[in-house]
Design a protein around this motif. Structure first.
Motif, PDB file in Angstrom:
ATOM      1  N   GLU A 217     -10.109  21.101   5.848  1.00 18.64           N
ATOM      2  CA  GLU A 217     -11.348  20.418   5.461  1.00 18.64           C
ATOM      3  C   GLU A 217     -12.533  21.251   5.946  1.00 18.64           C
ATOM      4  O   GLU A 217     -12.436  21.930   6.969  1.00 18.64           O
ATOM      5  N   TYR A 254     -15.980  11.354  -2.472  1.00 20.13           N
ATOM      6  CA  TYR A 254     -14.535  11.591  -2.336  1.00 20.13           C
ATOM      7  C   TYR A 254     -13.871  11.712  -3.700  1.00 20.13           C
ATOM      8  O   TYR A 254     -13.976  10.814  -4.532  1.00 20.13           O
ATOM      9  N   GLU A 286     -14.197  15.921  -0.297  1.00 24.78           N
ATOM     10  CA  GLU A 286     -13.700  15.037   0.759  1.00 24.78           C
ATOM     11  C   GLU A 286     -14.642  13.833   0.905  1.00 24.78           C
ATOM     12  O   GLU A 286     -15.544  13.656   0.095  1.00 24.78           O
ATOM     13  N   GLN A 291     -18.691  17.653   1.902  1.00 21.97           N
ATOM     14  CA  GLN A 291     -17.426  17.982   2.578  1.00 21.97           C
ATOM     15  C   GLN A 291     -16.333  18.170   1.526  1.00 21.97           C
ATOM     16  O   GLN A 291     -16.276  17.421   0.543  1.00 21.97           O
ATOM     17  N   ASN A 337     -17.860  11.389   8.118  1.00 23.78           N
ATOM     18  CA  ASN A 337     -16.538  11.922   8.431  1.00 23.78           C
ATOM     19  C   ASN A 337     -16.574  13.326   9.037  1.00 23.78           C
ATOM     20  O   ASN A 337     -17.383  14.154   8.629  1.00 23.78           O
ATOM     21  N   GLY A 340     -10.785  17.578   9.596  1.00 28.09           N
ATOM     22  CA  GLY A 340      -9.515  17.855  10.260  1.00 28.09           C
ATOM     23  C   GLY A 340      -8.798  18.984   9.561  1.00 28.09           C
ATOM     24  O   GLY A 340      -9.276  19.546   8.578  1.00 28.09           O
ATOM     25  N   ARG A 474      -2.038  14.759  11.974  1.00 33.96           N
ATOM     26  CA  ARG A 474      -3.398  14.643  11.433  1.00 33.96           C
ATOM     27  C   ARG A 474      -4.489  14.915  12.453  1.00 33.96           C
ATOM     28  O   ARG A 474      -5.660  15.028  12.114  1.00 33.96           O
TER      29      ARG A 474
END
Ligand SMILES: NC(=O)CC[C@H](N)C(=O)O
Length: 729
Positions: A217, A254, A286, A291, A337, A340, A474
């Motif tokens: 990400e 998203y 994302e 993102q 967010n 990760g 994760r």
């Protein structure tokens, strides 16, 4: 008025997508173009050399010098045909990035001229003058030698005019100074231990490979806006910035349509990645605005890890061609967010079986359950270590905040797998195994639909989730070298599998049949590691309490979390598997604590500078405007009316005074606290002092800066705001 901010916003808005030429060939044709892969090895190496090299790659067979010389000659020939002039050993020191030092192929030819040369000696081992990498005291400066040594299992590749040779980086005295050396050892350990266990089920199994599929990400920020944010530039995250009124609430980014400038970047990046043999597959928006995510097909763990390191540097390079900067920090923006790098991990045999995947027969499923339960045992007994393996100053902002997993390691199994484990746990041996005439033994292990399981409810709140035929770790951070997590996980699983083999063999020796011995031990394990299994909401406060009750590691202070590396059981595990020695673990922890301190120290300095040079001057200037207005009101209106009309401004004047005073006082206090912390001798204690005294101060100061951002004239505010950083693209 703040000129820079408005100029960069305007320029960014006008930018159009950069044209990316689509190669004439298909991706399958240019895939691996810049990689000295098996196909090129076959073409450029004599068959004897090719076979020896393949044996080294596939089975870790040693390579002698004459073979290395011939491999080097073949590599050089290919590289020179590709226009390459330089070579470098490419390694991952303990800095989280990669390192390279280029040398030209040229040597004197003895006749006054030059010739291209690259020998086996240069391929196999080098002694880079790399004394400035972190080493945690392993190398004294007077004996600062570190060696880089060729890893034939990861193929050489070309970047621009340079042939890059993946290597390990070790000290003169043999200790690892990088991530690759222990990773290779951990992979060897899990291979050996898993093969021994696999042979209970199929004596044909000779090799077990650990696979890794990472999901990277990242954020993209326009380059101009990035340059106008010294905090982003120097720390990788925004140290201040009030929430944008709109951020991710509408969940409209998203999986949405990819913005055109971003799509061009992705296309360009993917073409480069494929040429470097990185099997990139998935791209999407994302959760947070600006993102995105990129994911390849899973690969053998060591190669996958090199590919991740490579993709991170490609992203940095390619993003600039598109007028962007890529942010790999785990939490560049507060309130939305973080990023990760979920590590999808599994084990597979040379007979083509994915060991974390259910099979068709009860026997297959006994094998499946064996590997799943041993993994759970490893994660349970080393949950603190696994957390330490993904902890960093940067990832600390992400864990537990906005969709990222919490800072407690637990494992999600889903309904079906949980039912199977419960069934085994609650059945007697006779329930599970019945002798059924000619067919021999019948096992009562419930079927898990192979297809269905892929669709089991996902749990985003779980740091270590079972997802059908693999586990998804994760909690790994976007900026991290995945090797850190993969070393801990593979070593812990290897150690656990060795223990399992011992336990089962002990029962067999006592006369217990193999299958019932396995079931017996598995049943005991299911009970033993129950505490790690949690399918509920990992974000809830109840879970925090429950996890503490279960004895899971709930520590949140990163420097203290690192202590897990030095616990007796961790040292014993790493030593037993041959992955790292106590000395190496101690040295690496020194580096971890030191890095932690330095990162917070830099943030504190940057925040201090920005507070004093940007925020307070601008707020004061605006306050002066307000004061002037109040005076003018007084000269224009009768006193009572002027007071009424100026009431709001007077409030603002006071608020600015209060907040700027707070900021100034706390910046000063933070400097004093740093002075105190800097005097602490022990790296561990120093890092703890930074965590306990500086980190909270950063937050307190930020709070008041963000409040000022809401009231100060927008025209004056110098730093691009969240709405600009997150929505201009
Ligand atoms: N959609 C997602 O999977 C979000 C994951 C989240 N960004 C993380 O930090 O892990």
């Amino acid at each position: 008025m703040s000129k820079l901010r408005f100029r960069v916003v305007e320029t960014a808005f006008k930018k159009k997508a950069v044209e990316v030429a689509t190669p004439a060939e298909r991706p399958s044709e240019y895939f691996g173009k810049y990689v000295f892969n098996k196909e090129k090895m076959f073409k450029y190496l004599p068959s004897k050399v090719y076979n020896a090299l393949i044996d080294a790659i596939d089975n870790g067979a040693p390579l002698d010098r004459s073979i290395a010389d011939e491999v080097a000659a073949g590599m050089k020939k290919w590289a020179i045909e590709m226009g390459v002039t330089h070579y470098t050993h490419w390694f991952a020191p303990l800095t989280e990035g990669t390192a390279e030092k280029h040398d030209a192929f040229v040597e004197h030819d003895g006749k006054g001229g030059m010739m291209e040369e690259f020998t086996g000696k240069l391929l196999v081992q080098q002694e880079p003058d790399a004394s400035s990498f972190p080493n945690g005291g392993i190398r004294n400066t007077f004996e600062a030698r570190g060696y880089s040594a060729w890893d034939p299992s990861s193929p050489a590749f070309i970047v621009d005019d340079t042939l890059c040779i993946p290597t390990v980086f070790i000290a003169y005295t043999g200790e690892a100074l990088d991530y690759k050396a222990p990773l290779l050892k951990a992979l060897r350990a899990v291979d050996k231990a898993a093969v021994a266990v696999c042979q209970y089920f199929n004596p044909e199994v000779k090799k077990v490979v650990a696979y890794l599929g990472w999901e990277q990400e990242y954020f993209l920020v326009d380059e101009g806006l990035y340059a106008a944010r010294p905090d982003l530039l120097m720390t990788g995250r925004t140290l201040m910035g009030h929430d944008s009124a709109k951020n991710q609430q509408l969940e409209d980014h998203y999986f949405g349509a990819i913005p055109t400038r971003v799509a061009a970047f992705m296309k360009d990046l993917e073409i480069e990645a494929l040429k470097l043999g990185i099997p990139v597959k998935t791209r999407h928006n994302e959760v947070a605005p600006n993102q995105f995510e990129l994911a390849p097909i899973f690969e053998e763990c060591n190669l996958a890890n090199d590919h991740n390191l490579l993709i991170m540097s490609l992203m940095r390079k390619v993003s600039r061609r598109h007028g962007f900067r890529v942010l790999l920090h785990e939490k560049p923006f507060k309130g939305v967010n973080g990023s990760g790098k979920h590590n999808n991990w599994s084990l597979g045999t040379d007979t083509g079986i994915l060991l974390m995947g259910p099979g068709k027969t009860p026997e297959d499923n006994l094998r499946f359950v064996t590997f799943v339960v041993n993994t759970l045992m490893a994660v349970y007994h080393h949950n603190g270590l696994l957390k330490a393996s993904i902890s960093s100053a940067t990832n600390a902002h992400r864990l537990g905040a906005n969709e990222a997993p919490p800072a407690i390691i637990s494992s999600f199994l889903g309904k079906q797998l949980s039912q199977v484990l419960d069934h085994i746990e609650n059945s007697t041996k006779d329930d599970l195994i019945s002798l059924s005439g000619k067919q021999g033994m019948k096992l009562d292990i419930p079927q898990i639909p192979e297809l269905l399981i892929d669709n089991t409810d996902r749990n985003r709140t779980s740091p270590f989730a079972f997802t059908g035929n693999r586990f998804e770790f994760r909690a790994v951070g976007s900026e991290a070298n995945c090797a850190s997590a993969m070393i801990a996980l593979n070593s812990a699983v290897a150690n656990q599998l060795v223990k399992f083999k011992k336990d089962v063999d002990a029962l067999i020796e006592k006369g217990e049949p193999k299958v019932s011995a396995i079931l017996e031990i598995i049943r005991g394990y299911i009970k033993e590691c129950k505490a790690i299994h949690f399918d509920g909401n990992g974000y809830s406060d109840e879970w925090k309490k429950e996890a503490a009750r279960r004895g899971l590691d709930c520590e949140t202070s990163v420097p203290v979390i690192f202590d897990n590396y030095l616990k007796p059981e961790t040292i014993a595990m790493f030593e037993a598997t041959g992955v790292m020695t106590k000395k190496e673990l101690e040295a690496r922890n020194e580096v971890k604590w030191e890095t932690y301190t330095k990162k917070i120290q830099i943030e504190a300095r940057v925040l201090g500078d920005l507070a004093m040079n940007h925020i307070i001057p601008v707020a004061t200037q605006y306050q002066t405007d307000l004061i002037n207005n109040v005076y003018k009101m007084q000269s224009l209106f009768p006193a009572e009316k002027a007071a009424k009309l100026s009431a709001k401004n007077l409030e603002l004047i006071e608020e600015i005074a209060d907040r700027t005073a707070f900021i100034k006082e706390h910046v000063d206090a933070m400097i004093e606290a740093r002075k105190v912390a800097n005097k602490i001798e022990s790296e561990r204690e120093k890092a703890i002092a930074y965590h306990d005294t500086i980190v909270p101060a950063l937050e307190e100061i930020r709070y008041h800066i963000d409040k000022l951002e809401l009231i100060v004239d927008n025209q004056m505010w110098t730093l691009p705001k969240y709405r600009e950083l997150l929505f201009v693209r």
